[in-house]
Design an enzyme around this catalytic site. Structure first.
Site, mmCIF file in Angstrom:
data_model
loop_
_atom_site.group_PDB
_atom_site.id
_atom_site.type_symbol
_atom_site.label_atom_id
_atom_site.label_comp_id
_atom_site.label_asym_id
_atom_site.label_seq_id
_atom_site.Cartn_x
_atom_site.Cartn_y
_atom_site.Cartn_z
ATOM 1 N N GLU A 1 0.921 -1.402 -0.095
ATOM 2 C CA GLU A 1 0.175 -0.092 -0.005
ATOM 3 C C GLU A 1 0.863 1.195 0.047
ATOM 4 O O GLU A 1 0.686 2.160 -0.771
ATOM 5 C CB GLU A 1 -0.819 0.059 1.333
ATOM 6 C CG GLU A 1 -1.591 1.263 1.667
ATOM 7 C CD GLU A 1 -1.704 1.616 2.800
ATOM 8 O OE1 GLU A 1 -2.055 0.890 3.779
ATOM 9 O OE2 GLU A 1 -1.417 2.674 3.232
ATOM 10 N N HIS A 2 1.900 1.318 0.891
ATOM 11 C CA HIS A 2 2.672 2.422 0.995
ATOM 12 C C HIS A 2 3.225 2.560 -0.475
ATOM 13 O O HIS A 2 3.483 3.885 -0.995
ATOM 14 C CB HIS A 2 4.009 2.060 1.858
ATOM 15 C CG HIS A 2 3.524 2.480 3.481
ATOM 16 N ND1 HIS A 2 4.322 3.691 4.169
ATOM 17 C CD2 HIS A 2 2.463 2.463 4.133
ATOM 18 C CE1 HIS A 2 3.652 3.771 5.190
ATOM 19 N NE2 HIS A 2 2.592 3.019 5.431
ATOM 20 N N GLU B 1 7.528 3.551 11.863
ATOM 21 C CA GLU B 1 6.038 3.555 12.034
ATOM 22 C C GLU B 1 5.847 2.286 13.125
ATOM 23 O O GLU B 1 5.089 2.582 13.983
ATOM 24 C CB GLU B 1 5.217 3.274 10.636
ATOM 25 C CG GLU B 1 3.679 3.331 10.674
ATOM 26 C CD GLU B 1 3.000 3.117 9.454
ATOM 27 O OE1 GLU B 1 2.302 2.471 9.660
ATOM 28 O OE2 GLU B 1 3.712 3.494 8.314
#
Length: 430
Positions: A68-69, A140
């Site tokens: 997704e990133h 993250e």
């Protein structure tokens, strides 16, 4: 193009499955200025073990989120910049079961739709950019490791589930993402981002025939191979929880305590799964909602704060309820809630409180339909589970007091219960 009318809530949904397998749903909302589009693949963090044809594949934990990133970064541009040039706001998220890419805007809808379709269907990964992303996502992951609210929730899932990958954090670990390569990202994209595994939903100020024609033309310009035959592989999950109690220490003002009940009634789809979800949420509202006698007692005694909340997550292969929040005394909160559940299982739910909570939830649902964000995000989730967001009202109206009392008896079994607690570190901080 077909359409389905939901007279009770005065909505009409237009839909078509394109020749490449892409399911398109369009919901015009008259009087709205905002348009919201979500392009979703049925691919989430739990899909790390699968078979494509005769080839069995295992990929590192966290790869769906990593993918997704990386979708936003292209060879010569950044997708966020394209959306900002058209005045749109864009985002994406990865859950256990799906990955969604979205935008909202009050203009340039056609241009934004083209950007959305193109960037999700045209991957570009280089080894150099993949290595760079490992550092970003690693930070993250470490940030979430220090987040008490995230820790108490993810620890509860680890306590409840022994084998199922829902117990693994969506972003994976620093070690697992270190194994990700551009080749693996291309492989996962080819496997799970085929149009036949995806759904596009657009809601807001749109003209359905014109929008559908734009989507058709966009898809006709692209070539896709035949849809791969994909089988998702999951380990056998025992019915019992793995650990009844799990504790951690982080920097918190008040301890955090979540109590989970692992669902034993699994394998449902469609309206049956929707009914179980709605029944369970109605039951939790009766027992723990702000209008319940228990909530008032807990609040008056100072045992809970405004953070006290509850929820029920429902998927065919796993489901669970969660209740709790900040508390000065996790053990007393756990004991009080367990005693209340026992008493309720003996006495049952009264008709008056059932009817009050049912009316309340119907009102909440109808109000939520004024939000294009709520509609878009919930629509795809329910479609992937074989039902429809607009089936919520008739199914909710059909739920009886007997249904909720049956849920009370079958969901809150002590063997299905686990608790997660985060307490302050002994030094008061990290």
């Amino acid at each position: 193009m077909q359409s389905t009318s939901f007279e009770q809530i005065q909505e009409r949904v237009y839909h078509e499955t394109l020749p490449n397998g892409l399911a398109v749903y369009l919901l015009p909302k008259h009087g709205f200025s905002k348009t919201y589009a979500v392009f979703t693949t049925r691919y989430g963090s739990i899909d790390s073990h699968f078979r494509v044809g005769t080839q069995e594949v295992r990929v590192p934990d966290g790869i769906a989120h990593f993918l997704e990133h990386k979708m936003f970064e292209k060879k010569d541009h950044d997708v966020f910049q394209l959306f900002s040039q058209t005045g749109a706001s864009s985002n994406a998220f990865t859950s256990f079961n799906r990955t969604a890419y979205l935008f909202s805007s009050t203009g340039n809808v056609e241009k934004n739709l083209e950007i959305l379709l193109d960037f999700v269907q045209e991957p570009y990964f280089s080894e150099q950019s993949v290595e760079k992303e490992k550092g970003i996502i690693g930070q993250e992951i470490r940030m979430y490791d220090d987040d008490p609210d995230w820790k108490v929730y993810t620890n509860l899932l680890k306590a409840m589930y022994q084998q199922h990958p829902v117990r693994i954090e969506i972003a994976g670990t620093v070690d697992s993402i270190a194994q990700i390569t551009s080749e693996l990202l291309y492989q996962c994209h080819a496997t799970f981002y085929h149009p036949s595994n995806m759904l596009l939903f657009v809601v807001g100020a749109i003209d359905p025939p014109a929008i559908l024609e734009l989507i058709r033309e966009n898809q006709q310009r692209k070539q896709f191979p035949p849809a791969p035959a994909v089988e998702r592989l999951f380990p056998q999950e025992p019915a019992e929880v793995g650990e009844q109690r799990i504790e951690a220490q982080l920097s918190v003002g008040l301890p955090k305590c979540l109590i989970g009940h692992k669902e034993s009634r699994l394998g449902l789809t469609g309206d049956a799964l929707l009914k179980q979800e709605l029944c369970s949420k109605l039951l939790l509202d009766v027992l723990f909602g702000q209008g319940s006698p228990l909530y008032q007692r807990l609040y008056d005694s100072g045992l809970i704060t405004e953070t006290f909340d509850f929820d029920y997550s429902a998927e065919s292969a796993y489901a669970y309820s969660v209740v709790g929040g900040d508390t000065p005394d996790p053990d007393r909160l756990l004991e009080t809630i367990a005693r209340e559940i026992d008493a309720r299982m003996a006495e049952g739910i009264a008709a008056e409180e059932f009817n009050r909570c049912k009316r309340k939830r119907i009102g909440q649902y109808l109000r939520a339909l004024n939000s294009v964000e709520y509609i878009a995000n919930q629509f795809t989730s329910y479609k992937f589970n074989g039902t429809d967001l607009f089936r919520v009202l008739p199914v909710l109206e059909g739920i009886t007091l007997d249904d909720v009392n049956q849920r009370l008896r079958e969901h809150f079994r002590p063997a299905q219960r686990a608790v997660s607690i985060v307490r302050a570190t002994s030094t008061g901080g990290k």
